[in-house]
Design a protein around this motif. Structure first.
Motif, PDB file in Angstrom:
ATOM      1  N   GLY A 213       0.794  -1.223   0.000  1.00  0.00           N
ATOM      2  CA  GLY A 213       0.000   0.000   0.000  1.00  0.00           C
ATOM      3  C   GLY A 213       0.821   1.264   0.000  1.00  0.00           C
ATOM      4  O   GLY A 213       0.263   2.362  -0.039  1.00  0.00           O
ATOM      5  N   SER A 214       2.151   1.141   0.019  1.00  0.00           N
ATOM      6  CA  SER A 214       2.994   2.333   0.036  1.00  0.00           C
ATOM      7  C   SER A 214       3.025   2.975  -1.342  1.00  0.00           C
ATOM      8  O   SER A 214       2.736   2.338  -2.361  1.00  0.00           O
ATOM      9  CB  SER A 214       4.419   1.964   0.462  1.00  0.00           C
ATOM     10  OG  SER A 214       5.034   1.162  -0.531  1.00  0.00           O
ATOM     11  N   GLU A 215       3.405   4.250  -1.375  1.00  0.00           N
ATOM     12  CA  GLU A 215       3.464   4.961  -2.650  1.00  0.00           C
ATOM     13  C   GLU A 215       4.525   4.354  -3.566  1.00  0.00           C
ATOM     14  O   GLU A 215       4.304   4.195  -4.768  1.00  0.00           O
ATOM     15  CB  GLU A 215       3.778   6.441  -2.407  1.00  0.00           C
ATOM     16  CG  GLU A 215       3.792   7.269  -3.690  1.00  0.00           C
ATOM     17  CD  GLU A 215       4.032   8.744  -3.426  1.00  0.00           C
ATOM     18  OE1 GLU A 215       4.213   9.488  -4.408  1.00  0.00           O
ATOM     19  OE2 GLU A 215       4.046   9.135  -2.241  1.00  0.00           O
ATOM     20  N   ILE A 216       5.666   3.984  -2.988  1.00  0.00           N
ATOM     21  CA  ILE A 216       6.739   3.391  -3.792  1.00  0.00           C
ATOM     22  C   ILE A 216       6.279   2.075  -4.408  1.00  0.00           C
ATOM     23  O   ILE A 216       6.479   1.815  -5.593  1.00  0.00           O
ATOM     24  CB  ILE A 216       8.000   3.170  -2.931  1.00  0.00           C
ATOM     25  CG1 ILE A 216       8.585   4.519  -2.513  1.00  0.00           C
ATOM     26  CG2 ILE A 216       9.036   2.350  -3.701  1.00  0.00           C
ATOM     27  CD1 ILE A 216       9.773   4.401  -1.581  1.00  0.00           C
ATOM     28  N   GLY A 217       5.618   1.248  -3.584  1.00  0.00           N
ATOM     29  CA  GLY A 217       5.134  -0.036  -4.082  1.00  0.00           C
ATOM     30  C   GLY A 217       4.091   0.129  -5.169  1.00  0.00           C
ATOM     31  O   GLY A 217       4.075  -0.611  -6.158  1.00  0.00           O
ATOM     32  N   SER A 218       3.221   1.119  -5.004  1.00  0.00           N
ATOM     33  CA  SER A 218       2.168   1.350  -5.987  1.00  0.00           C
ATOM     34  C   SER A 218       2.742   1.830  -7.311  1.00  0.00           C
ATOM     35  O   SER A 218       2.315   1.399  -8.388  1.00  0.00           O
ATOM     36  CB  SER A 218       1.167   2.373  -5.451  1.00  0.00           C
ATOM     37  OG  SER A 218       0.516   1.874  -4.299  1.00  0.00           O
ATOM     38  N   VAL A 219       3.728   2.728  -7.244  1.00  0.00           N
ATOM     39  CA  VAL A 219       4.358   3.233  -8.469  1.00  0.00           C
ATOM     40  C   VAL A 219       5.076   2.104  -9.202  1.00  0.00           C
ATOM     41  O   VAL A 219       4.977   1.973 -10.431  1.00  0.00           O
ATOM     42  CB  VAL A 219       5.341   4.378  -8.143  1.00  0.00           C
ATOM     43  CG1 VAL A 219       6.186   4.722  -9.369  1.00  0.00           C
ATOM     44  CG2 VAL A 219       4.581   5.606  -7.660  1.00  0.00           C
TER      45      VAL A 219
ATOM     46  N   LYS B 155      -5.353  -2.021   3.127  1.00  0.00           N
ATOM     47  CA  LYS B 155      -4.357  -1.112   2.580  1.00  0.00           C
ATOM     48  C   LYS B 155      -4.244  -1.262   1.059  1.00  0.00           C
ATOM     49  O   LYS B 155      -3.385  -0.665   0.438  1.00  0.00           O
ATOM     50  CB  LYS B 155      -2.988  -1.382   3.212  1.00  0.00           C
ATOM     51  CG  LYS B 155      -2.947  -1.095   4.714  1.00  0.00           C
ATOM     52  CD  LYS B 155      -1.594  -1.376   5.294  1.00  0.00           C
ATOM     53  CE  LYS B 155      -0.568  -0.360   4.820  1.00  0.00           C
ATOM     54  NZ  LYS B 155       0.751  -0.562   5.458  1.00  0.00           N
ATOM     55  N   ARG B 156      -5.126  -2.067   0.500  1.00  0.00           N
ATOM     56  CA  ARG B 156      -5.069  -2.285  -0.938  1.00  0.00           C
ATOM     57  C   ARG B 156      -5.313  -0.973  -1.674  1.00  0.00           C
ATOM     58  O   ARG B 156      -6.226  -0.214  -1.335  1.00  0.00           O
ATOM     59  CB  ARG B 156      -6.136  -3.305  -1.333  1.00  0.00           C
ATOM     60  CG  ARG B 156      -6.072  -3.736  -2.778  1.00  0.00           C
ATOM     61  CD  ARG B 156      -7.101  -4.817  -3.015  1.00  0.00           C
ATOM     62  NE  ARG B 156      -7.061  -5.247  -4.401  1.00  0.00           N
ATOM     63  CZ  ARG B 156      -7.998  -5.985  -4.951  1.00  0.00           C
ATOM     64  NH1 ARG B 156      -9.024  -6.359  -4.238  1.00  0.00           N
ATOM     65  NH2 ARG B 156      -7.901  -6.348  -6.201  1.00  0.00           N
ATOM     66  N   THR B 157      -4.500  -0.701  -2.687  1.00  0.00           N
ATOM     67  CA  THR B 157      -4.594   0.569  -3.401  1.00  0.00           C
ATOM     68  C   THR B 157      -5.206   0.378  -4.775  1.00  0.00           C
ATOM     69  O   THR B 157      -5.363  -0.739  -5.265  1.00  0.00           O
ATOM     70  CB  THR B 157      -3.191   1.172  -3.586  1.00  0.00           C
ATOM     71  OG1 THR B 157      -2.418   0.280  -4.387  1.00  0.00           O
ATOM     72  CG2 THR B 157      -2.503   1.367  -2.255  1.00  0.00           C
ATOM     73  N   ALA B 158      -5.514   1.497  -5.427  1.00  0.00           N
ATOM     74  CA  ALA B 158      -6.126   1.441  -6.754  1.00  0.00           C
ATOM     75  C   ALA B 158      -5.222   0.749  -7.754  1.00  0.00           C
ATOM     76  O   ALA B 158      -5.686   0.058  -8.660  1.00  0.00           O
ATOM     77  CB  ALA B 158      -6.458   2.850  -7.230  1.00  0.00           C
ATOM     78  N   SER B 159      -3.913   0.918  -7.615  1.00  0.00           N
ATOM     79  CA  SER B 159      -3.003   0.290  -8.570  1.00  0.00           C
ATOM     80  C   SER B 159      -3.058  -1.225  -8.458  1.00  0.00           C
ATOM     81  O   SER B 159      -2.918  -1.934  -9.448  1.00  0.00           O
ATOM     82  CB  SER B 159      -1.571   0.784  -8.353  1.00  0.00           C
ATOM     83  OG  SER B 159      -1.099   0.415  -7.080  1.00  0.00           O
TER      84      SER B 159
END
Length: 312
Positions: free
Chosen positions: A106-112, A161-165
């Motif tokens: 769910g982190s920004e780095i992981g999502s990118v 914490k699952r993100t849109a990506s």
């Protein structure tokens, strides 16, 4: 040259294959992201045809005329080889996306990182579709000129914490897997086909397959998967008629039983009709089993070529 009906169908296929499926494009890690559009499908179709036909035109009635066939065959093979390489890279990219989905916190780095991996996978799939379309048209053009054919994502995450990506990547992998399953296990009545590697009269086999398709318009063609002779003719017919093709290759681990095991696989498909051409003992075995099971069939002998005869 291809007739107008074939040409219209080809342009429709190019229009479907040459569309952007992602806003950003990259087919290798570390490459710059490209935002350019896909090339115009109709223009690419004409260029693909031109590549093959020009060779035959400029070498016709010269001492190098016989070389046109060989060189044009190589052009089609080049499309085939590169499309296969890109497909392999796309499969590896899909595995990387799956791995990142599992690891995503769910982190920004992981999502990118996940979004970039998905873009790579999607770009490679897009590229493979386009190259395969070019290959198929080059093969059809070769056939017209030469007179013979060229021979699962894991379960969804439930973390809060699952993100849109992650959602987008999972959906993409699910769609990708479904497309691969549909391509490899198409639904429809099965017609089985087998024949020897030495065969000249493609019109005879085309006529038989045409007659079956009239009766069974949603047919799926299952062949013994050889790259020349009867099976190559059947594959060319399938490509020309937008018919799903399932080539069954030999399982070499079975040794001398491999061919008979493949025949058994074909028969387990519960075919509604069969086409068996004279070849080796494997075709004789398949013909006997087809008769024993009462499957409607067309049997062709080598002597039937150019005479439009078939034993039913």
């Amino acid at each position: 040259m291809l007739n107008m009906t074939d040409r219209d169908a080809t342009l429709d296929r190019f229009a479907d294959a040459f569309i952007e499926t992602t806003d950003s494009y990259r087919i290798a890690r570390g490459d710059d992201v490209i935002h350019a559009p896909m090339p115009d499908g109709e223009v690419v179709a004409r260029a693909t045809e031109f590549l093959v036909t020009t060779l035959f035109d400029v070498l016709r009635d010269t001492r190098l005329e016989a070389m046109a066939d060989r060189i044009a065959w190589g052009i089609v093979h080049s499309f085939h080889k590169v499309a296969g390489q890109i497909e392999g890279e796309a499969d590896k990219a899909a595995m990387a996306v799956r791995r990142l989905i599992e690891q995503n916190d769910g982190s920004e780095i992981g999502s990118v990182e996940l979004e970039e991996a998905q873009m790579l996978c999607q770009s490679l799939d897009e590229t493979q579709d386009a190259l395969a379309c070019m290959r198929d048209y080059a093969a059809a053009t070769y056939h017209a000129e030469a007179g013979r054919p060229w021979s699962a994502p894991r379960a969804s995450l439930v973390s809060s914490k699952r993100t849109a990506s992650v959602v987008a990547a999972t959906d993409y992998l699910a769609a990708r897997r479904k497309r691969h399953i549909d391509a490899r296990a198409p639904k429809g009545p099965v017609v089985i086909f087998s024949g020897g590697q030495v065969w000249e009269d493609h019109r005879l086999l085309y006529a038989a397959l045409d007659s079956i398709k009239v009766r069974v318009p949603t047919m799926v063609l299952a062949t013994t998967g050889q790259d020349k002779g009867c099976d190559a003719i059947a594959a060319a017919w399938a490509a020309r008629n937008a018919c799903h093709l399932i080539p069954f290759s030999l399982d070499r681990k079975l040794g001398n039983r491999a061919g008979f095991a493949r025949n058994e696989q074909l028969l387990r498909l519960r075919p509604v009709e069969a086409v068996v051409c004279q070849g080796s003992g494997l075709q004789s075995h398949l013909a006997r089993e087809v008769r024993r099971l009462g499957i409607p069939a067309h049997f062709f002998a080598l002597a039937d070529q150019h005479h439009n005869r078939a034993i039913r």
